[in-house]
Design an enzyme around this catalytic site. Structure first.
Site, PDB file in Angstrom:
ATOM      1  N   ARG A  38     -45.536  -7.921 -42.028  1.00 20.66           N
ATOM      2  CA  ARG A  38     -44.926  -7.765 -40.699  1.00 20.66           C
ATOM      3  C   ARG A  38     -44.295  -9.068 -40.226  1.00 20.66           C
ATOM      4  O   ARG A  38     -43.283  -9.049 -39.510  1.00 20.66           O
ATOM      5  CB  ARG A  38     -45.979  -7.242 -39.711  1.00 20.66           C
ATOM      6  N   HIS A  64     -47.924  -6.442 -53.009  1.00 24.09           N
ATOM      7  CA  HIS A  64     -49.262  -6.892 -52.618  1.00 24.09           C
ATOM      8  C   HIS A  64     -49.675  -8.128 -53.407  1.00 24.09           C
ATOM      9  O   HIS A  64     -50.665  -8.121 -54.145  1.00 24.09           O
ATOM     10  CB  HIS A  64     -50.271  -5.758 -52.869  1.00 24.09           C
TER      11      HIS A  64
END
Length: 513
Positions: free
Chosen positions: A350, A339
């Protein structure tokens, strides 16, 4: 100390470090080493123990083995067992080597200088810790692979003359998640889905194929936003779709990730672009106190530059040696666990899937597999996959809440983002790719064929502009093949009753048969 450890290595238990065993048995391998040295690491997804019965079975995260599998009740015995039977857990091994120090490893190597497991342990110690043991280079012993390719997916391998091993780890000490060679993954790889996609598309006319590709691209972009709970305007969906369509053209490095974040965020007035400067977590907060309720804790800011550098090296080197879908899962899911940004991590995560697949030529040119759409449809399974690691990671990260409702990470945690078991993530991603090839591609192409036939047959009844024709189709689609009372009295009031009946029959013949 050694006697106490040997006794601990020999104890049979029914309850182990908060985990129930299927029966009374003695933990072995990684489980025994983690317990004996009190290592603060995420538990491996499967632990091993030896019972007194002569039956091998798996249950509740344990593999129960027979007495003949029992290793010597020593540090060396359990480490050799782990290397032989359990594959590599680099996070556990690094913490283990730090806990025991160089002496036990060096003594083991001196006692068995040609042993395959001793030389693998020797290499891994120096590779993981960046420290050279006080040993001369190995002179004898056949070269052995560091990663057993029968257990885990591995790279091609480069000879390490000092240890007489071939380093086939698919990464660097900065970034090297691993994937186990499960039956599910082997079956998917054997399907050769890349060739299957080209076979499916070979049956689609070129004009239909072009429109299919455009639709699937927008579908993936829209789904990626929906997964984040966002409903952006159409222009943002189209802009992100164009970015996805260019996936694979630029190497993933810090500069490219920053470019992607800027595109994802758009209006950055309330977001600080670039790598995070503060700790971060995923989860909620208590309503009254704003105390964090983490479901996942991200990598520390000071660890992000090296982690991103490791991802870059993986993308440009090791990823090319792995199966493309497995490589995509490794890079994309590790990114979302680390993150690195304040916002935009999910969509970039993605995007990285598309990047690796396109870069490796897995998907046909100009076509994007809408994996985000499958993830959205199976959002519960997607979350379970994400939580598979977060649930085991969270208990070993020491943190405290800040006055501003954030977390402050107090323990060293970088290795938990460098090294993790990405097996369930690879299995899930392969499932998503399989669904897009066997369902989404042919279904969309078939839909466009039928839509074209619908338009052609309607034009034989009444002339109308393309936009009006499409509106007619949408009304029929939304009302199970019948024009609503509103449509017949407003937008299509000029159609006669026989024309309406004919239009409805055409739709039902093509789409409801």
């Amino acid at each position: 100390m050694e006697r106490a450890l040997n006794k601990r290595f020999s104890e049979a238990v029914t309850f182990f470090r908060g985990l129930w065993l299927p029966e009374r048995a003695t933990p072995v391998g990684y489980a025994a080493l983690i317990d004996a040295y009190d290592l603060q690491v995420p538990w491996p997804r499967k632990l091993r123990a030896v019972s007194e019965r002569h039956r091998v079975y798996s249950e509740h995260g344990w593999e129960i083995l027979t007495p003949r599998h029992r290793p010597p009740a020593t540090f060396e015995g359990h480490l050799a067992f782990a290397l032989k039977h359990e594959g590599l857990d680099l996070a556990v091994l690094k913490r283990l080597f730090q806990a025991v120090g160089p002496q036990p490893i060096a003594e083991w190597i001196r006692a068995k200088p040609t042993g395959s497991y001793t030389r693998r342990a020797w290499f891994l110690y120096e590779w993981l810790l960046g420290e050279r043991l006080p040993l001369n280079d190995a002179k004898r012993g056949n070269y052995v692979l560091v990663v057993n390719p029968a257990i885990q997916w591995a790279g091609e391998g480069v000879a390490s003359k000092r240890h007489r091993v071939r380093n086939n780890l698919p990464g660097t000490p900065s970034f090297c998640p691993l994937v186990f060679r499960t039956e599910a993954l082997k079956a998917m790889v054997d399907l050769d889905l890349s060739a299957r996609a080209r076979e499916v598309l070979g049956e689609v006319p070129k004009d239909i194929l072009s429109r299919t590709a455009s639709f699937l691209l927008l579908k993936d972009s829209r789904s990626s936003y929906a997964i984040e709970g966002e409903r952006p305007p159409q222009d943002r969906i189209q802009r992100w779709a164009r970015v996805i369509g260019e996936a694979g053209r630029h190497p993933v490095d810090a500069e490219e990730l920053l470019r992607l974040q800027a595109i994802v965020i758009g209006d950055a007035r309330f977001v600080t672009l670039g790598l995070r400067k503060e700790d971060g977590f995923v989860g909620g907060r208590e309503h009254s106190s704003l105390r964090p309720l983490p479901e996942h804790i991200s990598a520390r800011p000071e660890d992000l530059p090296d982690l991103v550098s490791g991802m870059t090296a993986f993308d440009q080197e090791a990823a090319g040696q792995l199966d493309p879908v497995i490589a995509a899962a490794v890079l994309a899911f590790d990114f979302v666990y680390a993150h690195p940004f304040e916002d935009g991590n999910g969509r970039i995560h993605r995007y990285l899937i598309h990047h690796v697949l396109a870069e490796r030529g897995f998907n046909p040119p100009g076509l994007v597999f809408p994996v985000s759409a499958v993830m959205l449809e199976e959002i519960d399974r997607y979350r379970q996959v994400l939580e598979d690691y977060s649930r085991r990671l969270l208990p070993v990260i020491e943190w405290r809440p800040t006055a501003g409702g954030n977390v402050e990470v107090l323990s060293a945690s970088a290795d938990f983002y460098r090294f993790f078991d990405a097996t369930p993530h690879a299995e899930f991603l392969y499932h998503c790719v399989y669904r897009t090839i066997e369902r989404d591609l042919p279904e969309e192409a078939q839909f466009l064929r039928r839509y074209d036939a619908f338009c052609q047959r309607i034009e034989q009844i009444v002339d109308m502009p393309d936009a009006t024709l499409d509106l007619l189709f949408r009304f029929l689609q939304q009302n199970a093949g019948q024009l609503s009372k509103r449509a017949r009295t407003k937008e299509f009031a000029q159609l006669t009753d026989p024309e309406v009946a004919a239009v409805e029959k055409i739709y039902l013949d093509l789409f409801e048969a």
